[in-house]
Design a protein around this motif. Structure first.
Motif, PDB file in Angstrom:
ATOM      1  N   GLU A 141       0.838  -1.244   0.161  1.00 16.02           N
ATOM      2  CA  GLU A 141       0.168  -0.671   0.238  1.00 16.02           C
ATOM      3  C   GLU A 141       1.237   1.526  -0.347  1.00 16.02           C
ATOM      4  O   GLU A 141       1.676   1.384   1.102  1.00 16.02           O
ATOM      5  CB  GLU A 141      -1.165   0.659   0.974  1.00 16.02           C
ATOM      6  CG  GLU A 141      -2.069  -1.164   0.800  1.00 16.02           C
ATOM      7  CD  GLU A 141      -2.706  -0.632   2.666  1.00 16.02           C
ATOM      8  OE1 GLU A 141      -3.111   0.021   3.092  1.00 16.02           O
ATOM      9  OE2 GLU A 141      -3.485  -1.984   3.385  1.00 16.02           O
ATOM     10  N   PRO A 142       0.749   2.255  -0.929  1.00 19.75           N
ATOM     11  CA  PRO A 142       1.479   3.310  -1.066  1.00 19.75           C
ATOM     12  C   PRO A 142       1.629   3.927   0.158  1.00 19.75           C
ATOM     13  O   PRO A 142       2.342   5.202   0.128  1.00 19.75           O
ATOM     14  CB  PRO A 142       1.004   4.077  -2.330  1.00 19.75           C
ATOM     15  CG  PRO A 142       0.336   2.848  -2.922  1.00 19.75           C
ATOM     16  CD  PRO A 142      -0.470   1.910  -2.526  1.00 19.75           C
ATOM     17  N   GLU A 143       0.718   4.562   1.069  1.00 25.77           N
ATOM     18  CA  GLU A 143       0.257   5.195   1.714  1.00 25.77           C
ATOM     19  C   GLU A 143       1.348   4.826   3.145  1.00 25.77           C
ATOM     20  O   GLU A 143       1.430   5.683   3.922  1.00 25.77           O
ATOM     21  CB  GLU A 143      -1.594   5.104   2.374  1.00 25.77           C
ATOM     22  CG  GLU A 143      -2.306   5.886   0.884  1.00 25.77           C
ATOM     23  CD  GLU A 143      -2.648   5.233   0.236  1.00 25.77           C
ATOM     24  OE1 GLU A 143      -2.792   4.197   0.315  1.00 25.77           O
ATOM     25  OE2 GLU A 143      -3.470   5.911  -0.747  1.00 25.77           O
ATOM     26  N   VAL A 144       1.246   3.139   3.585  1.00 24.74           N
ATOM     27  CA  VAL A 144       1.642   2.233   4.168  1.00 24.74           C
ATOM     28  C   VAL A 144       3.175   2.769   4.242  1.00 24.74           C
ATOM     29  O   VAL A 144       4.123   3.279   5.219  1.00 24.74           O
ATOM     30  CB  VAL A 144       1.374   1.532   4.299  1.00 24.74           C
ATOM     31  CG1 VAL A 144       2.551   0.937   5.523  1.00 24.74           C
ATOM     32  CG2 VAL A 144      -0.482   1.232   4.739  1.00 24.74           C
ATOM     33  N   ARG A 145       3.832   2.721   2.714  1.00 24.60           N
ATOM     34  CA  ARG A 145       5.131   3.123   2.495  1.00 24.60           C
ATOM     35  C   ARG A 145       5.568   4.680   2.390  1.00 24.60           C
ATOM     36  O   ARG A 145       6.323   4.916   3.187  1.00 24.60           O
ATOM     37  CB  ARG A 145       5.258   2.713   0.817  1.00 24.60           C
ATOM     38  CG  ARG A 145       5.874   1.310   0.876  1.00 24.60           C
ATOM     39  CD  ARG A 145       6.114   0.722  -1.040  1.00 24.60           C
ATOM     40  NE  ARG A 145       5.162   1.844  -1.628  1.00 24.60           N
ATOM     41  CZ  ARG A 145       4.787   1.669  -2.789  1.00 24.60           C
ATOM     42  NH1 ARG A 145       4.080   0.396  -2.250  1.00 24.60           N
ATOM     43  NH2 ARG A 145       4.227   2.448  -3.867  1.00 24.60           N
ATOM     44  N   ALA A 146       4.485   5.203   2.180  1.00 28.32           N
ATOM     45  CA  ALA A 146       4.896   6.607   2.860  1.00 28.32           C
ATOM     46  C   ALA A 146       5.190   6.715   4.039  1.00 28.32           C
ATOM     47  O   ALA A 146       6.085   7.413   4.061  1.00 28.32           O
ATOM     48  CB  ALA A 146       3.598   7.909   2.156  1.00 28.32           C
ATOM     49  N   LYS A 147       3.971   6.454   4.946  1.00 21.79           N
ATOM     50  CA  LYS A 147       4.271   6.976   6.471  1.00 21.79           C
ATOM     51  C   LYS A 147       5.327   6.514   6.812  1.00 21.79           C
ATOM     52  O   LYS A 147       6.233   6.648   7.644  1.00 21.79           O
ATOM     53  CB  LYS A 147       3.138   6.100   7.045  1.00 21.79           C
ATOM     54  CG  LYS A 147       1.723   6.239   6.813  1.00 21.79           C
ATOM     55  CD  LYS A 147       1.600   8.204   7.911  1.00 21.79           C
ATOM     56  CE  LYS A 147       0.236   8.391   7.643  1.00 21.79           C
ATOM     57  NZ  LYS A 147      -0.066   9.756   7.808  1.00 21.79           N
ATOM     58  N   ALA A 148       5.824   4.721   5.848  1.00 26.50           N
ATOM     59  CA  ALA A 148       7.168   3.849   6.783  1.00 26.50           C
ATOM     60  C   ALA A 148       8.018   5.417   6.193  1.00 26.50           C
ATOM     61  O   ALA A 148       9.066   5.237   7.345  1.00 26.50           O
ATOM     62  CB  ALA A 148       7.690   3.014   6.182  1.00 26.50           C
ATOM     63  N   VAL A 149       8.309   5.735   5.431  1.00 26.15           N
ATOM     64  CA  VAL A 149       9.281   6.789   4.810  1.00 26.15           C
ATOM     65  C   VAL A 149       9.512   7.918   5.516  1.00 26.15           C
ATOM     66  O   VAL A 149      10.638   7.445   6.276  1.00 26.15           O
ATOM     67  CB  VAL A 149       9.153   7.128   3.089  1.00 26.15           C
ATOM     68  CG1 VAL A 149      10.315   8.041   3.103  1.00 26.15           C
ATOM     69  CG2 VAL A 149       9.447   5.970   1.915  1.00 26.15           C
ATOM     70  N   SER A 150       8.273   8.715   6.210  1.00 30.86           N
ATOM     71  CA  SER A 150       8.779   9.162   7.179  1.00 30.86           C
ATOM     72  C   SER A 150       8.667   9.322   8.126  1.00 30.86           C
ATOM     73  O   SER A 150      10.285   9.825   8.488  1.00 30.86           O
ATOM     74  CB  SER A 150       7.173   9.841   7.310  1.00 30.86           C
ATOM     75  OG  SER A 150       6.701  10.646   5.999  1.00 30.86           O
ATOM     76  N   ALA A 151       8.619   7.656   9.005  1.00 28.65           N
ATOM     77  CA  ALA A 151       9.278   7.170  10.543  1.00 28.65           C
ATOM     78  C   ALA A 151      10.256   6.976  10.254  1.00 28.65           C
ATOM     79  O   ALA A 151      11.523   7.439  11.130  1.00 28.65           O
ATOM     80  CB  ALA A 151       7.882   6.216  10.705  1.00 28.65           C
ATOM     81  N   PHE A 152      10.420   6.611   9.276  1.00 34.08           N
ATOM     82  CA  PHE A 152      12.190   5.891   9.224  1.00 34.08           C
ATOM     83  C   PHE A 152      12.794   6.893   9.233  1.00 34.08           C
ATOM     84  O   PHE A 152      14.278   6.784   9.939  1.00 34.08           O
ATOM     85  CB  PHE A 152      12.017   4.754   8.255  1.00 34.08           C
ATOM     86  CG  PHE A 152      13.387   3.974   7.733  1.00 34.08           C
ATOM     87  CD1 PHE A 152      13.683   3.237   8.765  1.00 34.08           C
ATOM     88  CD2 PHE A 152      14.089   4.119   6.816  1.00 34.08           C
ATOM     89  CE1 PHE A 152      15.262   2.440   8.577  1.00 34.08           C
ATOM     90  CE2 PHE A 152      15.509   3.733   6.893  1.00 34.08           C
ATOM     91  CZ  PHE A 152      16.461   2.459   7.230  1.00 34.08           C
ATOM     92  N   ALA A 153      13.226   7.897   8.455  1.00 33.08           N
ATOM     93  CA  ALA A 153      13.843   8.549   8.243  1.00 33.08           C
ATOM     94  C   ALA A 153      13.835   9.889   9.861  1.00 33.08           C
ATOM     95  O   ALA A 153      15.014  10.284   9.909  1.00 33.08           O
ATOM     96  CB  ALA A 153      13.370  10.623   7.801  1.00 33.08           C
TER      97      ALA A 153
END
Length: 191
Positions: A141-153
């Motif tokens: 899911e793109p929305e989950v990937r986007a949240k993961a990017v922000s959190a991982f950063a």
């Protein structure tokens, strides 16, 4: 003791200083809410979704041990909307027990709840949690990937930034926007 605290706060409501009156008003609201903890707990266990959501918001505003305990209890609610709001409300309280409860939810959640989990874990900035967040960089899911990017950063070390840079080629614009936002927050002096 709580009666004495409330009495003092009521007196401070008449203080000549607007700052003191404002602080006293907020403190009195929180103190009154703490008296209602059991009422909120009953709402969480047997209320409608709307009542549960009101209890979760009140618990988040209440804070402290009482509010956090109500929020952690709401994490087990059968309704995803209640869990999602509880997860978001717990973000300002990144104690080890809270982070453990959030981390344990990762494998079983989907959608908005999963996104909120990633945001809350990322907000903690705890590097030891980064491997658990990193695995969601490849989520379907793109929305989950986007949240993961922000959190991982927010929690990664130098090696992790290479993975964030690679996400700039993601086919979804939401993910690429999250990468751009994350890159804008990069600093060479990470704690």
């Amino acid at each position: 003791m709580i009666d004495r605290i409330e009495e003092t706060l009521r007196k401070l409501l008449s203080d000549p200083s607007p700052a003191v009156r404002g602080a006293a008003s907020e403190a009195l609201d929180r103190t009154r809410a703490k008296r209602s903890v059991e009422e909120f707990r009953v709402r969480l266990r047997s209320g409608s979704v709307e009542e549960k959501l009101r209890a979760v918001y009140a618990a988040g505003e209440m804070g402290g041990a009482e509010g956090v305990s109500l929020l952690v209890e709401a994490l087990a609610d059968p309704d995803a909307e209640v869990r999602a709001v509880a997860v978001r409300a717990l973000a300002p309280f990144p104690s080890p027990p809270v982070l453990k409860a959030l981390w344990e939810m990762l494998p079983r959640e989907r959608g908005v709840v999963l996104g909120n989990l990633l945001e809350s874990l990322g907000a903690s900035g705890r590097r030891e949690l980064s491997p658990h967040v990193e695995r969601f960089l490849d989520h379907p899911e793109p929305e989950v990937r986007a949240k993961a990017v922000s959190a991982f950063a927010r929690m990664t070390d130098a090696a992790g930034w290479g993975k964030i840079l690679a996400m700039a080629a993601d086919p979804d614009e939401t993910v690429r926007a999250a990468v751009a936002g994350a890159l804008g927050g990069w600093t060479s002096s990470r704690p």
